[in-house]
Design a protein around this motif. Structure first.
Motif, PDB file in Angstrom:
ATOM      1  N   SER A   1       0.828  -1.210   0.000  1.00  0.00           N
ATOM      2  CA  SER A   1       0.000   0.000   0.000  1.00  0.00           C
ATOM      3  C   SER A   1       0.862   1.259   0.000  1.00  0.00           C
ATOM      4  CB  SER A   1      -0.953  -0.002   1.196  1.00  0.00           C
ATOM      5  OG  SER A   1      -0.236  -0.039   2.406  1.00  0.00           O
ATOM      6  N   GLY A   2       2.032   1.191   0.616  1.00  0.00           N
ATOM      7  CA  GLY A   2       2.937   2.332   0.623  1.00  0.00           C
ATOM      8  C   GLY A   2       3.516   2.633  -0.748  1.00  0.00           C
ATOM      9  N   LEU A   3       3.828   1.592  -1.522  1.00  0.00           N
ATOM     10  CA  LEU A   3       4.333   1.818  -2.883  1.00  0.00           C
ATOM     11  C   LEU A   3       3.267   2.442  -3.775  1.00  0.00           C
ATOM     12  CD1 LEU A   3       6.552  -1.308  -3.602  1.00  0.00           C
ATOM     13  CD2 LEU A   3       7.272   1.050  -3.272  1.00  0.00           C
ATOM     14  N   VAL A   4       2.028   2.019  -3.587  1.00  0.00           N
ATOM     15  CA  VAL A   4       0.933   2.649  -4.325  1.00  0.00           C
ATOM     16  C   VAL A   4       0.833   4.119  -3.928  1.00  0.00           C
ATOM     17  CG1 VAL A   4      -1.578   2.691  -4.592  1.00  0.00           C
ATOM     18  CG2 VAL A   4      -0.359   0.519  -4.649  1.00  0.00           C
ATOM     19  N   LEU A   5       0.971   4.391  -2.639  1.00  0.00           N
ATOM     20  CA  LEU A   5       0.899   5.762  -2.149  1.00  0.00           C
ATOM     21  C   LEU A   5       2.056   6.612  -2.684  1.00  0.00           C
ATOM     22  CD1 LEU A   5      -0.970   7.383  -0.360  1.00  0.00           C
ATOM     23  CD2 LEU A   5       0.436   6.761   1.587  1.00  0.00           C
ATOM     24  N   VAL A   6       3.244   6.030  -2.805  1.00  0.00           N
ATOM     25  CA  VAL A   6       4.389   6.751  -3.377  1.00  0.00           C
ATOM     26  C   VAL A   6       4.105   7.129  -4.829  1.00  0.00           C
ATOM     27  CG1 VAL A   6       6.786   6.486  -4.143  1.00  0.00           C
ATOM     28  CG2 VAL A   6       6.138   5.788  -1.842  1.00  0.00           C
TER      29      VAL A   6
ATOM     30  N   LYS B   1       0.546  13.184  -8.327  1.00  0.00           N
ATOM     31  CA  LYS B   1      -0.060  14.457  -7.903  1.00  0.00           C
ATOM     32  C   LYS B   1       0.945  15.605  -8.030  1.00  0.00           C
ATOM     33  CE  LYS B   1      -4.034  12.931  -6.160  1.00  0.00           C
ATOM     34  NZ  LYS B   1      -5.349  13.352  -6.551  1.00  0.00           N
ATOM     35  N   VAL B   2       2.199  15.357  -7.671  1.00  0.00           N
ATOM     36  CA  VAL B   2       3.225  16.399  -7.788  1.00  0.00           C
ATOM     37  C   VAL B   2       3.472  16.718  -9.259  1.00  0.00           C
ATOM     38  CG1 VAL B   2       5.668  16.916  -7.382  1.00  0.00           C
ATOM     39  CG2 VAL B   2       4.299  15.884  -5.579  1.00  0.00           C
ATOM     40  N   ARG B   3       3.471  15.711 -10.112  1.00  0.00           N
ATOM     41  CA  ARG B   3       3.670  15.940 -11.547  1.00  0.00           C
ATOM     42  C   ARG B   3       2.553  16.797 -12.123  1.00  0.00           C
ATOM     43  NH1 ARG B   3       2.633  11.000 -14.552  1.00  0.00           N
ATOM     44  NH2 ARG B   3       0.562  11.861 -14.419  1.00  0.00           N
ATOM     45  N   ASP B   4       1.328  16.573 -11.676  1.00  0.00           N
ATOM     46  CA  ASP B   4       0.205  17.373 -12.158  1.00  0.00           C
ATOM     47  C   ASP B   4       0.326  18.831 -11.744  1.00  0.00           C
ATOM     48  OD1 ASP B   4      -0.905  15.170 -13.334  1.00  0.00           O
ATOM     49  OD2 ASP B   4      -2.339  14.786 -11.702  1.00  0.00           O
ATOM     50  N   ARG B   5       0.889  19.077 -10.569  1.00  0.00           N
ATOM     51  CA  ARG B   5       0.977  20.437 -10.061  1.00  0.00           C
ATOM     52  C   ARG B   5       2.235  21.175 -10.516  1.00  0.00           C
ATOM     53  NH1 ARG B   5      -2.636  18.378  -6.897  1.00  0.00           N
ATOM     54  NH2 ARG B   5      -3.568  19.000  -4.993  1.00  0.00           N
ATOM     55  N   ALA B   6       3.360  20.478 -10.635  1.00  0.00           N
ATOM     56  CA  ALA B   6       4.642  21.148 -10.849  1.00  0.00           C
ATOM     57  C   ALA B   6       5.064  21.242 -12.314  1.00  0.00           C
ATOM     58  CB  ALA B   6       5.736  20.445 -10.058  1.00  0.00           C
ATOM     59  N   ASN B   7       4.701  20.272 -13.143  1.00  0.00           N
ATOM     60  CA  ASN B   7       5.121  20.230 -14.547  1.00  0.00           C
ATOM     61  C   ASN B   7       6.640  20.268 -14.706  1.00  0.00           C
ATOM     62  OD1 ASN B   7       2.542  20.007 -15.590  1.00  0.00           O
ATOM     63  ND2 ASN B   7       2.256  22.222 -15.626  1.00  0.00           N
TER      64      ASN B   7
ATOM     65  N   ALA C   1      10.841  13.791  -8.712  1.00  0.00           N
ATOM     66  CA  ALA C   1      11.882  12.886  -8.224  1.00  0.00           C
ATOM     67  C   ALA C   1      12.129  13.092  -6.732  1.00  0.00           C
ATOM     68  CB  ALA C   1      13.172  13.099  -9.005  1.00  0.00           C
ATOM     69  N   LEU C   2      12.120  14.334  -6.299  1.00  0.00           N
ATOM     70  CA  LEU C   2      12.342  14.628  -4.887  1.00  0.00           C
ATOM     71  C   LEU C   2      11.214  14.083  -4.023  1.00  0.00           C
ATOM     72  CD1 LEU C   2      14.193  16.056  -2.869  1.00  0.00           C
ATOM     73  CD2 LEU C   2      12.811  18.110  -3.208  1.00  0.00           C
ATOM     74  N   SER C   3       9.978  14.263  -4.457  1.00  0.00           N
ATOM     75  CA  SER C   3       8.855  13.741  -3.672  1.00  0.00           C
ATOM     76  C   SER C   3       8.874  12.216  -3.642  1.00  0.00           C
ATOM     77  CB  SER C   3       7.527  14.241  -4.224  1.00  0.00           C
ATOM     78  OG  SER C   3       7.238  13.639  -5.461  1.00  0.00           O
ATOM     79  N   GLY C   4       9.248  11.592  -4.750  1.00  0.00           N
ATOM     80  CA  GLY C   4       9.354  10.133  -4.780  1.00  0.00           C
ATOM     81  C   GLY C   4      10.452   9.621  -3.862  1.00  0.00           C
ATOM     82  N   ALA C   5      11.596  10.295  -3.867  1.00  0.00           N
ATOM     83  CA  ALA C   5      12.710   9.869  -3.010  1.00  0.00           C
ATOM     84  C   ALA C   5      12.373  10.036  -1.532  1.00  0.00           C
ATOM     85  CB  ALA C   5      13.964  10.669  -3.356  1.00  0.00           C
ATOM     86  N   ILE C   6      11.753  11.149  -1.188  1.00  0.00           N
ATOM     87  CA  ILE C   6      11.410  11.389   0.217  1.00  0.00           C
ATOM     88  C   ILE C   6      10.356  10.394   0.698  1.00  0.00           C
ATOM     89  CG2 ILE C   6      10.278  13.021   1.786  1.00  0.00           C
ATOM     90  CD1 ILE C   6      11.682  15.250   0.207  1.00  0.00           C
ATOM     91  N   SER C   7       9.301  10.209  -0.085  1.00  0.00           N
ATOM     92  CA  SER C   7       8.243   9.305   0.362  1.00  0.00           C
ATOM     93  C   SER C   7       8.709   7.850   0.383  1.00  0.00           C
ATOM     94  CB  SER C   7       6.996   9.468  -0.505  1.00  0.00           C
ATOM     95  OG  SER C   7       7.284   9.239  -1.851  1.00  0.00           O
ATOM     96  N   PHE C   8       9.561   7.452  -0.566  1.00  0.00           N
ATOM     97  CA  PHE C   8      10.077   6.077  -0.545  1.00  0.00           C
ATOM     98  C   PHE C   8      11.014   5.858   0.648  1.00  0.00           C
ATOM     99  CE2 PHE C   8      13.029   2.699  -1.713  1.00  0.00           C
ATOM    100  CZ  PHE C   8      12.123   1.684  -1.998  1.00  0.00           C
ATOM    101  N   THR C   9      11.817   6.853   0.979  1.00  0.00           N
ATOM    102  CA  THR C   9      12.705   6.736   2.137  1.00  0.00           C
ATOM    103  C   THR C   9      11.906   6.603   3.428  1.00  0.00           C
ATOM    104  OG1 THR C   9      14.387   8.018   1.000  1.00  0.00           O
ATOM    105  CG2 THR C   9      14.605   7.839   3.379  1.00  0.00           C
ATOM    106  N   LEU C  10      10.857   7.410   3.566  1.00  0.00           N
ATOM    107  CA  LEU C  10      10.009   7.311   4.750  1.00  0.00           C
ATOM    108  C   LEU C  10       9.301   5.959   4.824  1.00  0.00           C
ATOM    109  CD1 LEU C  10       8.461  10.876   4.890  1.00  0.00           C
ATOM    110  CD2 LEU C  10      10.185   9.894   6.403  1.00  0.00           C
ATOM    111  N   LEU C  11       8.862   5.451   3.672  1.00  0.00           N
ATOM    112  CA  LEU C  11       8.224   4.134   3.640  1.00  0.00           C
ATOM    113  C   LEU C  11       9.210   3.040   4.030  1.00  0.00           C
ATOM    114  CD1 LEU C  11       5.827   2.288   2.937  1.00  0.00           C
ATOM    115  CD2 LEU C  11       6.686   2.278   0.588  1.00  0.00           C
TER     116      LEU C  11
END
Length: 82
Positions: free
Chosen positions: A15-20, A26-32, A38-48
Motif C-alpha cells: 500500500s505504501g508503494l501505491v501511495l508513493v 499528484k506532484v507531476r500534475d501540479r509542478a510540470n 523525483a524529490l517527492s518520490g525519493a522522500i516518500s520512498f525513504t520514509l516508507l
C-alpha cells in the motif's frame, strides 16, 4: 521474527508503494517539472522504507496495525478520489 510482523510489513509495503506512486503523480500534475517529482518520490520512498524497517524490528503491535490501516486507507482514498 514473528509472522505477524512479516505480514504487516508486506501489507504496508504494497500500500505504501501505491501511495508513493500516487504522490508522485499528484506532484507531476501540479509542478510540470521532473525535479520536484523525483524529490517527492525519493522522500516518500525513504520514509516508507524506514517505516517498514521499524515495523519489522521495534514497533508495538497496536502501532504497526494502526499504521497498516492508516496507509492502506489513505492509498485507497487517494486512488478513488483521482
Amino acid at each position: 521474527m514473528e509472522a505477524w510482523r512479516l505480514i504487516a510489513t508486506a501489507l504496508l509495503g504494497v500500500s505504501g508503494l501505491v501511495l508513493v506512486l500516487v504522490t508522485m503523480a499528484k506532484v507531476r500534475d501540479r509542478a510540470n517539472a521532473h525535479g520536484p517529482v523525483a524529490l517527492s518520490g525519493a522522500i516518500s520512498f525513504t520514509l516508507l522504507a524506514l517505516l517498514c524497517v521499524l515495523t519489522l524490528t521495534v514497533f508495538a503491535p497496536v502501532f504497526v496495525w494502526g499504521a497498516v490501516i492508516l496507509v492502506g486507507t489513505t492509498a485507497a482514498v487517494m486512488l478513488v478520489a483521482g
